[in-house]
Design an enzyme around this catalytic site. Structure first.
Site, PDB file in Angstrom:
ATOM      1  N   ARG A  22       0.827  -1.212   0.000  1.00 26.56           N
ATOM      2  CA  ARG A  22       0.000   0.000   0.000  1.00 26.56           C
ATOM      3  C   ARG A  22       0.857   1.257   0.000  1.00 26.56           C
ATOM      4  O   ARG A  22       0.554   2.220  -0.712  1.00 26.56           O
ATOM      5  CB  ARG A  22      -0.931   0.019   1.212  1.00 26.56           C
ATOM      6  CG  ARG A  22      -1.986  -1.058   1.176  1.00 26.56           C
ATOM      7  CD  ARG A  22      -2.814  -1.056   2.445  1.00 26.56           C
ATOM      8  NE  ARG A  22      -1.951  -1.315   3.590  1.00 26.56           N
ATOM      9  CZ  ARG A  22      -2.276  -1.034   4.844  1.00 26.56           C
ATOM     10  NH1 ARG A  22      -3.430  -0.470   5.139  1.00 26.56           N
ATOM     11  NH2 ARG A  22      -1.425  -1.298   5.832  1.00 26.56           N
ATOM     12  N   ASN A  40      -5.881  -2.799   2.227  1.00 24.42           N
ATOM     13  CA  ASN A  40      -5.862  -4.256   2.331  1.00 24.42           C
ATOM     14  C   ASN A  40      -7.290  -4.770   2.436  1.00 24.42           C
ATOM     15  O   ASN A  40      -8.136  -4.123   3.063  1.00 24.42           O
ATOM     16  CB  ASN A  40      -5.081  -4.706   3.573  1.00 24.42           C
ATOM     17  CG  ASN A  40      -3.588  -4.552   3.408  1.00 24.42           C
ATOM     18  OD1 ASN A  40      -3.065  -4.474   2.307  1.00 24.42           O
ATOM     19  ND2 ASN A  40      -2.884  -4.501   4.528  1.00 24.42           N
TER      20      ASN A  40
END
Length: 93
Positions: A22, A40
Site C-alpha cells: 500500500r 488491504n
C-alpha cells in the site's frame, strides 16, 4: 494533475499484504499524479481506486503487476468506474 480522463478499481492478488504494498503504491501514485486510495482486503488482496490521465493510470496499473520487490503478485484485475473527484492518494485501513 491535469484533466482526469480515467478511473479504475483495481484488485491485486498474491503475496501483497505485509510487504508495504500500500505504501509503495501511494508513493508511485503521487509520483505519477494519480489520485484515489489503496487498502488491504480481508481475503489477503489489495484493492485500489485510481483516477488520473490515461497514461498515468495505465503506468500505475503496470507497476501494480509487479509491485515492490518484496511482493509476489499473482494477478491484477481492473474495472472501469466513474470518477469520484479524489484530490489525493490515501492509504486506507
Amino acid at each position: 494533475m491535469g484533466v482526469v480522463t480515467k478511473a479504475l478499481d483495481l484488485r491485486v492478488y498474491g503475496g501483497v499484504q505485509g510487504v508495504s504494498f500500500r505504501y509503495y503504491t501511494q508513493r508511485e501514485a503521487r509520483r505519477l499524479g494519480v489520485n484515489g486510495w489503496v487498502r488491504n482486503e480481508p481475503d489477503g488482496s489489495v484493492a485500489a481506486h485510481l483516477e488520473g490521465n490515461d497514461a498515468a493510470v495505465d503506468e500505475l496499473v503496470l507497476w501494480c503487476r509487479t509491485g515492490p520487490s518484496s511482493a509476489r503478485v499473482e494477478r491484477v484485475e481492473t474495472s472501469d468506474v466513474a470518477v469520484t473527484g479524489a484530490t489525493s492518494f490515501d492509504v486506507r485501513d
